[in-house]
Scaffold this active site. Structure first.
Site, mmCIF file in Angstrom:
data_model
loop_
_atom_site.group_PDB
_atom_site.id
_atom_site.type_symbol
_atom_site.label_atom_id
_atom_site.label_comp_id
_atom_site.label_asym_id
_atom_site.label_seq_id
_atom_site.Cartn_x
_atom_site.Cartn_y
_atom_site.Cartn_z
ATOM 1 N N LYS A 145 -11.284 40.909 -13.008
ATOM 2 C CA LYS A 145 -9.876 41.194 -13.204
ATOM 3 C C LYS A 145 -9.334 42.278 -12.456
ATOM 4 O O LYS A 145 -8.172 42.163 -11.831
ATOM 5 C CB LYS A 145 -9.518 41.085 -14.821
ATOM 6 C CG LYS A 145 -9.633 39.881 -15.631
ATOM 7 C CD LYS A 145 -9.275 38.501 -14.934
ATOM 8 C CE LYS A 145 -7.728 38.713 -15.507
ATOM 9 N NZ LYS A 145 -7.178 36.885 -14.965
ATOM 10 N N TYR A 169 -16.180 40.531 -16.700
ATOM 11 C CA TYR A 169 -14.810 39.757 -16.745
ATOM 12 C C TYR A 169 -13.908 40.774 -16.410
ATOM 13 O O TYR A 169 -13.026 40.690 -15.313
ATOM 14 C CB TYR A 169 -14.663 39.431 -18.226
ATOM 15 C CG TYR A 169 -13.173 38.930 -18.391
ATOM 16 C CD1 TYR A 169 -12.478 37.596 -17.540
ATOM 17 C CD2 TYR A 169 -12.395 39.550 -18.929
ATOM 18 C CE1 TYR A 169 -11.417 37.350 -17.962
ATOM 19 C CE2 TYR A 169 -10.993 39.252 -19.317
ATOM 20 C CZ TYR A 169 -10.621 37.944 -18.709
ATOM 21 O OH TYR A 169 -9.233 37.503 -18.857
ATOM 22 N N SER A 191 -4.802 41.274 -16.947
ATOM 23 C CA SER A 191 -5.491 41.807 -17.919
ATOM 24 C C SER A 191 -5.264 43.373 -18.104
ATOM 25 O O SER A 191 -5.251 44.003 -17.147
ATOM 26 C CB SER A 191 -6.818 41.319 -17.730
ATOM 27 O OG SER A 191 -7.413 42.249 -19.028
ATOM 28 N N ASP A 195 -9.905 22.374 -8.834
ATOM 29 C CA ASP A 195 -11.160 22.933 -9.332
ATOM 30 C C ASP A 195 -10.948 24.282 -8.254
ATOM 31 O O ASP A 195 -11.221 24.134 -7.182
ATOM 32 C CB ASP A 195 -12.146 22.413 -8.948
ATOM 33 C CG ASP A 195 -13.487 23.088 -9.291
ATOM 34 O OD1 ASP A 195 -13.591 24.414 -9.742
ATOM 35 O OD2 ASP A 195 -14.474 22.476 -9.319
#
Length: 298
Positions: free
Chosen positions: A161, A157, A143, A64
Site C-alpha cells: 500500500k 500488505y 490505507s 483481473d
C-alpha cells in the site's frame, strides 16, 4: 453531472459499497471483478438485481488486475458500451497477515502484484483514453498504514500500500498537464463490514510461524480486537463509500488530493498533511507548481 466510472475489486467490501453508492448518485458504474462467470457469478447477479430494484446504471465487467490483456479488454468493453470513460478507481487489493519472515519472496511479490502492479495495468489500459479527452479522475484507495501507526504482522500488505501511494503521488504530477485529476482516499482500519481479514492470505513457512507464535501468541487476534476498540460506535464502512462519492461529485480541479476516513485516528492524517505540504512546497521551489493542479496545456 453523470460520469462513467470503473472501480476495480468491486465484488465486495469498499468496492461493492462504493459502486452501489456511485450508481445511486446517478453515475454509470462498472463494478470490475474477475471470474464473473464462475466464482463471482453470484456477485454479478447481485449487482444486476440491485440495478433493477433501484433503477440505477450499475454494470459489471470482467477485469483481473493481474492480467494486462484483461485490463485492456475491460476498458475496451466500457468504451464500446458507454462511449466514454471519466473515472478510474483503484480499489482492488489483497491483504495477508503473519510474521514477515515467514513469507517467501514470491509471496511478497504476489501481494505487490495485486496491490501495485495491478494499478499500473489498469492505468496503461485507461490513461490513453483519459489523456486523449484531456479530462478525467484517477482515484486511489489507499490505507492509513502508509503513514500512520502500523501494528505488526501485516508488513507485506502495508509495504504494498505504501508503494501504491508513492505511485499515486508521482502519477498526480505526471497527469496534471493532461487535465487529469488525482485523489487518494485513505481508509483506516475498519475491522467489520469488509472481508479483508477473513479472505486474507497467510505465509507458507509454518515452522517460522510457530516460532513467532511462541513469543507473540494470539497477536493478530489482539490487534484486531484493539483496533476495533479504538473505533467509535458509529464507525461504519459505508463512510468510505460516501467519501468516494463526495470526491467524484466535487467540481473538476477542486477535488482534494487526499481524504482520510479513519475513525480510529491512527495518526496517518497528521503525517500525510506534512508530507503533502512538503511535496507542494518543493514543486513550487523548483518552478513546477503547475503540476499541483490539473489543467489543459494550450
Amino acid at each position: 453531472m453523470s460520469r462513467t466510472i470503473v472501480i476495480t475489486g468491486a465484488g465486495s467490501g469498499f468496492g461493492a459499497l462504493a459502486a452501489r453508492a456511485l450508481a445511486d448518485a446517478g453515475h454509470t458504474v462498472y463494478a470490475a471483478m474477475r471470474n464473473t462467470t464462475s466464482r463471482n457469478a453470484d456477485r454479478v447477479a447481485d449487482a444486476a438485481r440491485y440495478a433493477a430494484e433501484h433503477g440505477v446504471d450499475l454494470r459489471t465487467v470482467e477485469l483481473d488486475v493481474l492480467s494486462q490483456e484483461s485490463a485492456d479488454a475491460a476498458v475496451a468493453t466500457v468504451l464500446s458500451e458507454a462511449g466514454r470513460l471519466d473515472v478510474i478507481i483503484h480499489n482492488a487489493g489483497h491483504m495477508v497477515t503473519g510474521p514477515t519472515e515467514a513469507f517467501t519472496p514470491e509471496e511478497l511479490a504476489a501481494v505487490y502484484d495485486t496491490n501495485v502492479l495491478g494499478t499500473q495495468r489498469v492505468n496503461r489500459a485507461a490513461l490513453p483514453h483519459l489523456r486523449a479527452q484531456e479530462n478525467g479522475l484517477v482515484m486511489w484507495i489507499g490505507s492509513t498504514s502508509t503513514q500512520g501507526g502500523t501494528p505488526p504482522c501485516l508488513a507485506p500488505y502495508f509495504a504494498a500500500k505504501a508503494a501504491m501511494d508513492a505511485l499515486a503521488v508521482s502519477y498526480a504530477a505526471e497527469l496534471a498537464r493532461f487535465n487529469i485529476e488525482t485523489s487518494i482516499v485513505v481508509p483506516g482500519s475498519f475491522t467489520s463490514g469488509t472481508n479483508h481479514f477473513v479472505t486474507g492470505g497467510h505465509p507458507s513457512h509454518e515452522t517460522i510461524v510457530a516460532d513467532y507464535e511462541e513469543r507473540y501468541e494470539g497477536l493478530m487476534d489482539q490487534v484486531s480486537q484493539r483496533l476495533a476498540a479504538l473505533a467509535p460506535a458509529d464507525a461504519d464502512v459505508s463512510q468510505v463509500a460516501d467519501a468516494i462519492v463526495a470526491v467524484v461529485e466535487t467540481e473538476h480541479g477542486k477535488r482534494p488530493f487526499r481524504v482520510h476516513v479513519d475513525p480510529a485516528d491512527d495518526g496517518s492524517e497528521a503525517v500525510s498533511a506534512v508530507a503533502d505540504r512538503i511535496r507542494a512546497e518543493f514543486l513550487t521551489r523548483i518552478g513546477l507548481d503547475d503540476l499541483l493542479t490539473p489543467h489543459a496545456v494550450v
